[in-house]
Design a protein around this motif. Structure first.
Motif, PDB file in Angstrom:
ATOM      1  N   LYS A  40     -19.208 -41.743   3.141  1.00  0.00           N
ATOM      2  CA  LYS A  40     -18.840 -41.045   4.376  1.00  0.00           C
ATOM      3  C   LYS A  40     -19.245 -41.911   5.573  1.00  0.00           C
ATOM      4  CE  LYS A  40     -19.157 -36.314   2.705  1.00  0.00           C
ATOM      5  NZ  LYS A  40     -19.737 -34.987   2.932  1.00  0.00           N
ATOM      6  N   VAL A  41     -18.373 -41.917   6.582  1.00  0.00           N
ATOM      7  CA  VAL A  41     -18.674 -42.702   7.789  1.00  0.00           C
ATOM      8  C   VAL A  41     -19.753 -41.970   8.591  1.00  0.00           C
ATOM      9  CG1 VAL A  41     -17.731 -43.569   9.963  1.00  0.00           C
ATOM     10  CG2 VAL A  41     -16.363 -43.696   7.854  1.00  0.00           C
ATOM     11  N   VAL A  42     -20.779 -42.726   8.995  1.00  0.00           N
ATOM     12  CA  VAL A  42     -21.891 -42.157   9.760  1.00  0.00           C
ATOM     13  C   VAL A  42     -22.017 -42.945  11.071  1.00  0.00           C
ATOM     14  CG1 VAL A  42     -24.368 -41.652   9.774  1.00  0.00           C
ATOM     15  CG2 VAL A  42     -23.094 -41.581   7.604  1.00  0.00           C
ATOM     16  N   LEU A  43     -22.020 -42.235  12.192  1.00  0.00           N
ATOM     17  CA  LEU A  43     -22.219 -42.862  13.502  1.00  0.00           C
ATOM     18  C   LEU A  43     -23.594 -42.473  14.028  1.00  0.00           C
ATOM     19  CD1 LEU A  43     -18.789 -42.027  15.219  1.00  0.00           C
ATOM     20  CD2 LEU A  43     -19.384 -44.067  13.903  1.00  0.00           C
ATOM     21  N   PHE A  44     -24.259 -43.412  14.679  1.00  0.00           N
ATOM     22  CA  PHE A  44     -25.573 -43.089  15.272  1.00  0.00           C
ATOM     23  C   PHE A  44     -25.854 -44.075  16.408  1.00  0.00           C
ATOM     24  CE2 PHE A  44     -27.764 -46.622  13.229  1.00  0.00           C
ATOM     25  CZ  PHE A  44     -26.910 -46.894  12.158  1.00  0.00           C
ATOM     26  N   PRO A  45     -26.664 -43.655  17.396  1.00  0.00           N
ATOM     27  CA  PRO A  45     -26.896 -44.526  18.559  1.00  0.00           C
ATOM     28  C   PRO A  45     -27.489 -45.869  18.143  1.00  0.00           C
ATOM     29  CG  PRO A  45     -27.722 -42.320  18.971  1.00  0.00           C
ATOM     30  CD  PRO A  45     -27.346 -42.372  17.527  1.00  0.00           C
ATOM     31  N   TRP A  80     -14.398 -30.321   6.023  1.00  0.00           N
ATOM     32  CA  TRP A  80     -15.270 -29.748   7.053  1.00  0.00           C
ATOM     33  C   TRP A  80     -16.498 -29.121   6.389  1.00  0.00           C
ATOM     34  CZ3 TRP A  80     -15.199 -29.497  12.377  1.00  0.00           C
ATOM     35  CH2 TRP A  80     -16.012 -28.533  12.974  1.00  0.00           C
ATOM     36  N   GLN A  81     -16.251 -28.332   5.338  1.00  0.00           N
ATOM     37  CA  GLN A  81     -17.375 -27.667   4.642  1.00  0.00           C
ATOM     38  C   GLN A  81     -18.320 -28.696   4.029  1.00  0.00           C
ATOM     39  OE1 GLN A  81     -15.337 -25.133   1.877  1.00  0.00           O
ATOM     40  NE2 GLN A  81     -14.974 -23.539   3.403  1.00  0.00           N
ATOM     41  N   SER A  82     -17.715 -29.749   3.432  1.00  0.00           N
ATOM     42  CA  SER A  82     -18.515 -30.797   2.792  1.00  0.00           C
ATOM     43  C   SER A  82     -19.427 -31.462   3.823  1.00  0.00           C
ATOM     44  CB  SER A  82     -17.577 -31.828   2.149  1.00  0.00           C
ATOM     45  OG  SER A  82     -18.242 -33.032   1.940  1.00  0.00           O
ATOM     46  N   ASN A  83     -18.871 -31.787   4.990  1.00  0.00           N
ATOM     47  CA  ASN A  83     -19.676 -32.450   6.024  1.00  0.00           C
ATOM     48  C   ASN A  83     -20.717 -31.499   6.621  1.00  0.00           C
ATOM     49  OD1 ASN A  83     -18.322 -34.767   5.543  1.00  0.00           O
ATOM     50  ND2 ASN A  83     -17.215 -34.851   7.485  1.00  0.00           N
ATOM     51  N   LYS A  84     -20.352 -30.236   6.706  1.00  0.00           N
ATOM     52  CA  LYS A  84     -21.299 -29.248   7.257  1.00  0.00           C
ATOM     53  C   LYS A  84     -22.562 -29.186   6.390  1.00  0.00           C
ATOM     54  CE  LYS A  84     -21.416 -24.493   8.848  1.00  0.00           C
ATOM     55  NZ  LYS A  84     -20.850 -23.181   8.655  1.00  0.00           N
ATOM     56  N   LYS A  85     -22.372 -29.305   5.076  1.00  0.00           N
ATOM     57  CA  LYS A  85     -23.517 -29.252   4.157  1.00  0.00           C
ATOM     58  C   LYS A  85     -24.467 -30.430   4.368  1.00  0.00           C
ATOM     59  CE  LYS A  85     -21.132 -27.075   0.311  1.00  0.00           C
ATOM     60  NZ  LYS A  85     -20.399 -27.487  -0.869  1.00  0.00           N
ATOM     61  N   ASP A  86     -23.956 -31.505   4.992  1.00  0.00           N
ATOM     62  CA  ASP A  86     -24.790 -32.705   5.168  1.00  0.00           C
ATOM     63  C   ASP A  86     -25.701 -32.632   6.403  1.00  0.00           C
ATOM     64  OD1 ASP A  86     -23.825 -33.878   2.907  1.00  0.00           O
ATOM     65  OD2 ASP A  86     -22.205 -34.945   3.942  1.00  0.00           O
ATOM     66  N   GLN A 116     -11.702 -25.246  -6.443  1.00  0.00           N
ATOM     67  CA  GLN A 116     -12.733 -25.258  -7.482  1.00  0.00           C
ATOM     68  C   GLN A 116     -13.587 -26.528  -7.405  1.00  0.00           C
ATOM     69  OE1 GLN A 116     -10.991 -24.020 -11.169  1.00  0.00           O
ATOM     70  NE2 GLN A 116     -12.858 -24.446 -12.338  1.00  0.00           N
ATOM     71  N   VAL A 117     -12.942 -27.672  -7.213  1.00  0.00           N
ATOM     72  CA  VAL A 117     -13.674 -28.947  -7.200  1.00  0.00           C
ATOM     73  C   VAL A 117     -14.385 -29.159  -5.865  1.00  0.00           C
ATOM     74  CG1 VAL A 117     -13.451 -31.460  -7.401  1.00  0.00           C
ATOM     75  CG2 VAL A 117     -12.039 -29.982  -8.833  1.00  0.00           C
ATOM     76  N   GLU A 118     -13.794 -28.662  -4.786  1.00  0.00           N
ATOM     77  CA  GLU A 118     -14.309 -28.902  -3.436  1.00  0.00           C
ATOM     78  C   GLU A 118     -14.380 -30.401  -3.134  1.00  0.00           C
ATOM     79  OE1 GLU A 118     -18.081 -26.832  -3.272  1.00  0.00           O
ATOM     80  OE2 GLU A 118     -17.093 -24.924  -2.939  1.00  0.00           O
ATOM     81  N   PHE A 119     -13.224 -31.042  -3.177  1.00  0.00           N
ATOM     82  CA  PHE A 119     -13.164 -32.483  -2.901  1.00  0.00           C
ATOM     83  C   PHE A 119     -13.730 -32.785  -1.517  1.00  0.00           C
ATOM     84  CE2 PHE A 119      -9.527 -32.015  -5.903  1.00  0.00           C
ATOM     85  CZ  PHE A 119     -10.010 -32.865  -6.882  1.00  0.00           C
ATOM     86  N   CYS A 141     -23.198 -36.824  -5.950  1.00  0.00           N
ATOM     87  CA  CYS A 141     -22.007 -37.694  -5.880  1.00  0.00           C
ATOM     88  C   CYS A 141     -20.887 -37.035  -5.065  1.00  0.00           C
ATOM     89  CB  CYS A 141     -21.497 -37.955  -7.300  1.00  0.00           C
ATOM     90  SG  CYS A 141     -20.298 -39.265  -7.399  1.00  0.00           S
ATOM     91  N   SER A 142     -20.235 -37.819  -4.198  1.00  0.00           N
ATOM     92  CA  SER A 142     -19.042 -37.299  -3.528  1.00  0.00           C
ATOM     93  C   SER A 142     -17.841 -37.563  -4.438  1.00  0.00           C
ATOM     94  CB  SER A 142     -18.844 -37.969  -2.168  1.00  0.00           C
ATOM     95  OG  SER A 142     -18.520 -39.316  -2.345  1.00  0.00           O
ATOM     96  N   ILE A 143     -16.857 -36.688  -4.340  1.00  0.00           N
ATOM     97  CA  ILE A 143     -15.655 -36.839  -5.181  1.00  0.00           C
ATOM     98  C   ILE A 143     -14.437 -36.760  -4.267  1.00  0.00           C
ATOM     99  CG2 ILE A 143     -14.354 -35.937  -7.139  1.00  0.00           C
ATOM    100  CD1 ILE A 143     -16.962 -34.615  -8.123  1.00  0.00           C
ATOM    101  N   SER A 144     -13.610 -37.784  -4.362  1.00  0.00           N
ATOM    102  CA  SER A 144     -12.365 -37.794  -3.586  1.00  0.00           C
ATOM    103  C   SER A 144     -11.200 -37.904  -4.565  1.00  0.00           C
ATOM    104  CB  SER A 144     -12.362 -38.964  -2.602  1.00  0.00           C
ATOM    105  OG  SER A 144     -12.603 -40.167  -3.290  1.00  0.00           O
ATOM    106  N   THR A 145      -9.994 -37.710  -4.049  1.00  0.00           N
ATOM    107  CA  THR A 145      -8.850 -37.664  -4.966  1.00  0.00           C
ATOM    108  C   THR A 145      -7.548 -38.053  -4.279  1.00  0.00           C
ATOM    109  OG1 THR A 145      -7.945 -36.295  -6.744  1.00  0.00           O
ATOM    110  CG2 THR A 145      -8.113 -35.256  -4.591  1.00  0.00           C
TER     111      THR A 145
END
Ligand code: SF4
Length: 484
Positions: free
Chosen positions: A446-451, A412-418, A364-367, A337-341
């Motif tokens: 999360k917004v995803v772009l692809f050809p 940035w870290q969250s997206n890097k993990k993806d 700690q949460v890494e939102f 699950c992603s968590i935003s705040t």
């Protein structure tokens, strides 16, 4: 001038024809002219603020269309302009005041133009607005939209019109919103109205009234008919959706129960919701989310501060520890699950230590992402009445900067993990920058772009992530057979 009749208006004109023999020619002509006068009138709605306001604008459009008015997307063509307003921050109200200055110039060109204000700012300032903003003809609060046709008639007969009465039971359950500004794929469904949490900084309970849930059957029906007409995602809206409750025939439906019913409509219908309150986020809800693939794995859980002292001062009804306990529960039941705040910098009496606690909680949460604001005092709230807005502006700005910088690093870290992961993405349209790319979102929001491929908007595709920015994932289609 273009002229469009809706179903009701057309039926009315047919009836006029049937009764022609019993009416004098002149009276028929007059009735016909009145009917055409309404049907010719075009309305334009400009919406500010939260998703709830956008959803309300769809309800307003439905009420007006039922009365024979026609919506337009062109401001210059409008006979009636409604501004659906937000009061959450002073900045939002100042923007709307500036917009009213522009409306004055339109009214000079067209003195018959009707300008109305809807929503939270209308509710907060009531008649004061009519005195201060001469350009306004009409004011309607969030619970008064059914009264709009009558208020418009009052204006047309030469009076200023206002209704800001708050209701104990209005949910507009029977109004089918007009999705006038939709991509045809994602829609909002309002499931409750109002709020009774009285957070010290917040104006919402004063302008949107008491909390009330909408009839469960009408919500499930609306979601079902959206799916039938091609929509593939619904977002359930309320100020605190976790406290949704509908009791009928002795049977109680909780928010988790409502989600379960909507999830059962079709596995291809995605479900999102906003906003959750940490004090009401139950394990039952998390288990329901984990059990249904089509309930999106994303939770927006506003924390506001990482300091228990400030949370108490804000009347948030949870501590730092309780918030972290709910985060642990989310990670336990739904690891993906992603968590935003939401975070407020510089609330009344916030010390440097309190601010550091916010930063440490974020770490700690890494939102995955956050909406971050500096505190802005709102009239009539508990904080305005009882506290001092005593954190200097430059300190608020510096703390906000530190919060934003940290969140950028976390996003940035969250997206890097993806990177290298494969996500199911619902195609919502083209990228804003290039029609060579599709834009969609994964379950984690999360917004995803692809050809662009041979797929269509509204379909699901599996996308493998190959690169990212702090705001977007970029990938390529891995498989495209997930629409069955
Ligand atoms: S929960 Fe608090 S912040 Fe949210 S709308 Fe209600 S009073 Fe405002």
């Amino acid at each position: 001038m273009t002229f469009k009749l809706n179903g009701d208006s057309a039926l009315f004109l047919e009836l006029i024809t049937v009764y022609l023999c019993t009416l004098s020619f002149e009276s028929v002509k007059t009735e016909k002219a009145n009917e055409q006068a309404v049907s010719n009138k075009k309305f334009f709605i400009e919406t500010y603020g939260c998703q709830m306001n956008f959803s309300d604008s769809e309800i307003v459009a439905s009420i007006l269309e039922k009365e024979g008015f026609t919506g337009t997307k062109e401001l210059k063509d409008a006979d009636l302009i409604f501004i659906n307003t937000c009061s959450i921050r002073d900045h939002a109200e100042q923007r709307i005041r500036k917009r009213l200055d522009f409306m004055k110039s339109l009214k000079r060109k067209n003195p018959n133009l009707v300008v109305g204000m809807l929503g939270c700012m209308a509710e907060r300032l009531k008649t004061q607005l009519l005195e201060e903003e001469q350009v306004l003809d009409l004011i309607a609060g969030p619970d008064s939209y059914r009264d709009l046709p009558k208020l418009i008639t009052d204006v047309e007969s030469g009076h200023k019109a206002i209704n800001t009465i708050l209701s104990l039971d209005e949910t507009y359950a029977d109004v089918s919103p007009v999705r006038y500004d939709s991509n045809g794929i994602s829609a909002f469904i309002s499931i409750m109205r109002g709020c009774e949490n009285y957070c010290a900084y917040c104006v919402v309970p004063y302008v949107r009234g008491q909390e009330r849930s909408r009839d469960v059957t009408s919500i499930v029906k609306e979601a079902g008919s959206l799916f039938q007409s091609g929509f593939r995602e619904v977002t359930l809206l309320g100020q605190n959706v976790n406290s949704y409750e509908w009791i009928e025939g002795g049977v109680k439906t909780s928010f988790a129960g409502l989600l379960e019913k909507i999830a059962g409509i079709n596995p291809l219908l995605r479900i999102r919701f906003a906003t959750s309150h940490p004090k009401d986020l139950s394990d039952e809800l998390l288990k329901t989310m984990a059990d249904h693939q089509n309930i999106c794995k994303a939770i927006h859980l506003p924390v506001q501060s990482g300091s228990s002292f400030i949370l108490d001062h804000m009347n948030r009804k949870y501590t730092r520890e309780k918030y972290l306990d709910r985060i642990a529960a989310i990670r336990h039941y739904i690891p993906e699950c992603s968590i935003s705040t939401d975070i407020i910098a510089g609330f009344c009496d916030e010390s440097e230590e309190d601010h550091k606690e916010t930063l440490s909680l974020m770490e700690q949460v890494e939102f995955d992402y956050a909406f971050m604001f500096r505190y802005s005092e709102r009239p009539d709230t508990l904080a305005a009445e009882q506290y001092q807005d005593n954190v200097p502006d430059e300190v608020k700005d510096r703390r906000l900067r530190e919060i934003i910088d940290l969140q950028q690093k976390l996003s940035w870290q969250s997206n890097k993990k993806d990177v290298s992961k494969i996500f199911e993405v619902l195609i919502e349209g083209y990228s804003k920058r290039s029609r060579d790319y599709f834009s969609g979102r994964n379950s984690q929001n999360k917004v995803v772009l692809f050809p662009v491929t041979g797929n269509k908007i509204g379909e699901y595709v599996r996308v493998k992530i190959i690169r990212f920015t702090s705001a977007t994932l970029i990938g390529e289609v891995h498989e495209d057979d997930c629409n069955k």
